[in-house]
Design an enzyme around this catalytic site. Structure first.
Site, PDB file in Angstrom:
ATOM      1  CB  CYS A 129      -0.962   0.081   1.167  1.00  0.00           C
ATOM      2  SG  CYS A 129      -2.073  -1.304   1.296  1.00  0.00           S
ATOM      3  NE  ARG A 180       4.672   1.896  -0.108  1.00  0.00           N
ATOM      4  CZ  ARG A 180       5.642   1.703   0.768  1.00  0.00           C
ATOM      5  NH1 ARG A 180       6.888   1.940   0.427  1.00  0.00           N
ATOM      6  NH2 ARG A 180       5.367   1.284   1.981  1.00  0.00           N
ATOM      7  CD1 TRP A 218      -0.122  -6.513  -2.936  1.00  0.00           C
ATOM      8  CD2 TRP A 218      -0.288  -6.939  -0.753  1.00  0.00           C
ATOM      9  NE1 TRP A 218       0.259  -7.821  -2.720  1.00  0.00           N
ATOM     10  CE2 TRP A 218       0.165  -8.110  -1.390  1.00  0.00           C
ATOM     11  CE3 TRP A 218      -0.480  -6.969   0.632  1.00  0.00           C
ATOM     12  CZ2 TRP A 218       0.442  -9.291  -0.697  1.00  0.00           C
ATOM     13  CZ3 TRP A 218      -0.207  -8.147   1.323  1.00  0.00           C
ATOM     14  CH2 TRP A 218       0.253  -9.290   0.649  1.00  0.00           C
ATOM     15  CG  ASN A 237       1.414   0.870   4.311  1.00  0.00           C
ATOM     16  OD1 ASN A 237       1.165  -0.312   4.107  1.00  0.00           O
ATOM     17  ND2 ASN A 237       2.644   1.341   4.311  1.00  0.00           N
ATOM     18  N   GLY A 238      -0.799  -0.948   6.289  1.00  0.00           N
ATOM     19  CA  GLY A 238      -0.503  -1.801   7.440  1.00  0.00           C
ATOM     20  C   GLY A 238      -1.686  -2.694   7.773  1.00  0.00           C
ATOM     21  CD  GLU A 271      16.901 -13.941  -7.078  1.00  0.00           C
ATOM     22  OE1 GLU A 271      16.309 -14.359  -6.066  1.00  0.00           O
ATOM     23  OE2 GLU A 271      16.657 -12.836  -7.583  1.00  0.00           O
ATOM     24  CE  LYS A 291      13.556 -12.049  -9.084  1.00  0.00           C
ATOM     25  NZ  LYS A 291      14.392 -11.681  -7.986  1.00  0.00           N
ATOM     26  CD  GLU A 340       9.351 -11.949  -7.452  1.00  0.00           C
ATOM     27  OE1 GLU A 340      10.472 -12.236  -7.918  1.00  0.00           O
ATOM     28  OE2 GLU A 340       9.190 -11.098  -6.584  1.00  0.00           O
ATOM     29  CG  HIS A 356      18.683 -37.760  -1.744  1.00  0.00           C
ATOM     30  ND1 HIS A 356      18.992 -39.004  -1.234  1.00  0.00           N
ATOM     31  CD2 HIS A 356      19.866 -37.136  -1.951  1.00  0.00           C
ATOM     32  CE1 HIS A 356      20.317 -39.116  -1.120  1.00  0.00           C
ATOM     33  NE2 HIS A 356      20.871 -37.991  -1.558  1.00  0.00           N
ATOM     34  CE  LYS A 403      11.498  -3.436  -5.514  1.00  0.00           C
ATOM     35  NZ  LYS A 403      12.191  -4.562  -6.154  1.00  0.00           N
TER      36      LYS A 403
END
Ligand code: AGP
Length: 609
Positions: free
Chosen positions: A2, A28, A75, A100-101, A482, A486, A489, A505, A604
């Site tokens: 947010c 955000r 968000w 925000n929160g 990573e 990526k 995502e 395994h 983000k």
């Protein structure tokens, strides 16, 4: 998680400033957006699901104007992605709030307010804030006092901006979520971060937890949580508006991938003085690595993978034991704290709540010193840390972290050299040799970027797949992790990463002709082992996509595609091999036509648990 922006101007229409700010803050959170303007004792609100551009259209249609206003990009946490849940939220046509929160006790507060006949129109936790402020104003205290009383009732993390219908002021409060004041002449602003305000001011004040402030066009006053007026320093932000522009690129992620040679060079030069690494350049503080007997690295997501890579460097070069832990796990564990342990947090944003709270927990657990590797000046994690080593990545906007990751790796490598040097585990000659290699790194990255046409060709094959496997060994295993992160995502392809030796395994059962297997295979001491693991895949019909060095010594054949970076660069090799996996994810996302910079369901900065 947010974004908030707001402003009060003496002479100017605030609406275009809010819209510009929201566009900058969209990274955000981007599932809905809204603004509210105070006009002639009336709150005018426009909200929409989807991108800021959607409210932009509505604003033009309604010719909305005003000198006081607040805006929000969302968000979703509580309540679905619906217009009724988009901010700002209003109580009784009088109080308007953006938040925000997360308000953890919102259910209890909601019951209380329903008993007082408040009607809830959304499913959000935020609406309780608007109604509570309205409730506390009934006995006619000032808006500031009502916000203060409300904050005393809130549990959880928040940054809020509040106004009321006949006000030309905004009241803001923060506890656990970032909030800044932007100071200018005849107009003042508030925002979640400087990116929203750089077009209007670069004079910023970073509010601290517990702060409440009153913003008017010609003044701002800041109070502590007992409403005593306090002073906070004004900083000059170095963020420039052109840093936020796309320039010739199609996406921020692409721009940020291509900025890596420069970002890495800047990060290296920030710590090198007269040809040698100067620890004094870390946050200007005297850093003595010889007093630590162990290191605990705490981070999330990509930053966690940077930490996993660094473990190899610290242990190899400085012979110091390192544990790396996912921040959200460490917080809730009864961790045993060795004496003389340094906590290192890694965070691009410096805002990630899991990492911030893990740091606080580490301090409670008795860890005395902490260092953060961070990309954002004066962010929450920076303020909680004793030492700061800034990555010089510049603003990173794409949700998928790229240049922040490789500059984090550079900082961690340099830090491991500092440990080695101060613990007398490395000779001057070797230190200089590593510095020389570091200085060549940008060139190697550039060569890796030149692999783009071959990676594009690979990407076409991936775009039709539903799953992918990434393999690496030793110091390259975190790069496999990573690469998988990526890919999932931004292309939404399910991807897993394994240390190649683990294949037999269990995960080998997944391998068939439909499973692409990406292998990070540089010419290091584990190459022969990796080759054997590749044979295990090939024998089961799997298709291999191998990222090798110029000297890895194997050739492409049926079912094995090979691309090569420069010559092997020793223990710096993970930084070079990060580039092809970033480019692969980027081009797969392009072929799948997903939203590269704003992938679904993500944001983000993750400032909630
Ligand atoms: C990276 O591509 C991700 N978007 C994410 O995993 C990110 O690295 C994580 O949320 C941590 O963020 P931070 O570095 O800002 O703390």
């Amino acid at each position: 998680m947010c974004g908030i922006v707001g402003g009060v101007s003496k002479n100017n229409n605030i609406v275009p400033i809010l819209i510009n700010g929201l566009e900058k803050l969209e990274y955000r959170g981007y599932d809905s957006a809204g603004i509210a303007i105070i006009n002639h004792n009336r709150i005018q609100r426009i909200r929409s699901v989807g991108r800021v551009s959607n409210i932009h259209k509505k604003i033009s249609q309604k010719n909305l104007k005003g000198k006081t206003g607040i805006g929000h990009t969302r968000w979703a946490t509580h309540g679905g992605v619906l217009e009724k849940n988009a901010h700002p939220h209003i109580s009784n046509n009088e109080i308007v709030v953006v938040h925000n929160g997360i308000i953890e006790n919102h259910a209890k507060l909601c019951d209380f307010l329903k008993n007082k006949n408040y009607i809830f129109k959304s499913e959000t936790d935020t609406e309780v804030i608007a109604h509570l402020i309205h409730y506390f104003r009934k006995n006619k205290p000032s808006l500031l006092e009502a916000v203060h009383k409300t904050c005393k009732k809130l549990e959880g993390a928040y940054a809020i901006a509040v106004s009321n219908k006949n006000s030309n002021e905004i009241i803001v409060a923060r506890n656990g979520c970032p909030l800044i004041i932007g100071v200018s002449e005849d107009q003042n602003f508030i925002a979640s971060d400087i990116s929203a305000l750089i077009s209007v001011t670069n004079n910023v004040i970073f509010l601290e937890d517990g702060d409440i402030a009153v913003i008017a066009s010609d003044s701002y006053k800041i109070f502590d949580d007992n409403l005593n007026q306090i002073n906070r320093k004004i900083y000059k932000s170095s963020v420039k508006e052109n840093q936020m522009e796309l320039g010739p690129y199609d996406h921020y992620m692409q721009k940020e991938i291509y900025e890596q040679p420069i970002a890495i060079a800047d990060t290296i030069e920030s710590i090198i003085d007269e040809g040698s690494i100067n620890p004094k350049l870390i946050g200007g503080l005297k850093f003595d690595a010889s007093k630590y007997e162990s290191i605990l690295i705490l981070a999330a997501g990509t930053s966690y993978y940077a930490g996993l890579t660094a473990k190899y460097w610290f242990e190899h070069l400085a012979k110091v034991p390192v544990n790396v832990e996912i921040a959200s796990e460490y917080r809730y564990r009864d961790a045993v704290t060795p004496k003389k342990q340094l906590i290192i947090t890694i965070s691009q944003s410096g805002e990630t709540l899991d990492t911030l709270e893990a740091l606080k927990q580490a301090k409670k657990n008795g860890n005395k010193n902490s260092l953060t590797i961070c990309n954002v000046q004066e962010s929450a994690i920076v303020r909680q840390s004793d030492y700061v080593f800034y990555t010089r990545a510049g603003v990173e906007i794409g949700v998928a972290s790229t240049k922040a990751f490789t500059t984090q790796l550079v900082c961690l490598f340099v830090l491991s050299l500092i440990f080695a040097k101060q613990r007398k585990k490395i000779t001057k000659k070797n230190e200089l040799a590593y510095i020389e290699e570091l200085r060549k790194l940008s060139g190697h990255i550039q060569t890796a970027l030149n692999l783009e046409p071959q990676i594009k060709a690979w990407a076409k094959k991936f775009s039709r797949k539903s799953n992918a496997l990434f393999l690496g060994r030793g110091i390259h295993y975190p790069i496999a992790l990573e690469g998988a992160l990526k890919l999932k995502e931004i292309s939404y392809i399910h991807a897993e990463a394994y240390p190649a030796g683990e294949l037999k395994h269990g995960p080998l059962a997944l391998v068939d002709k439909d499973l692409p297997v990406v292998v990070i295979a540089p010419n290091d001491k584990l190459l022969e082992k990796v080759k054997s693991n590749m044979q295990e895949v090939k024998a089961r019909g799997g298709e291999l996509f191998v990222i090798a060095d110029a000297d890895s010594q194997f050739d492409a054949e049926a079912g094995i595609h090979v691309i090569r970076t420069n010559r092997h660069v020793g223990i710096l090799s993970p930084i070079v091999h990060a580039i092809p996996v970033q480019l692969l994810a980027y081009h797969v996302a392009i072929s799948k036509k997903t939203d590269v910079d704003k992938p679904r369901n993500l944001a983000k900065s993750v400032t909630v648990e």
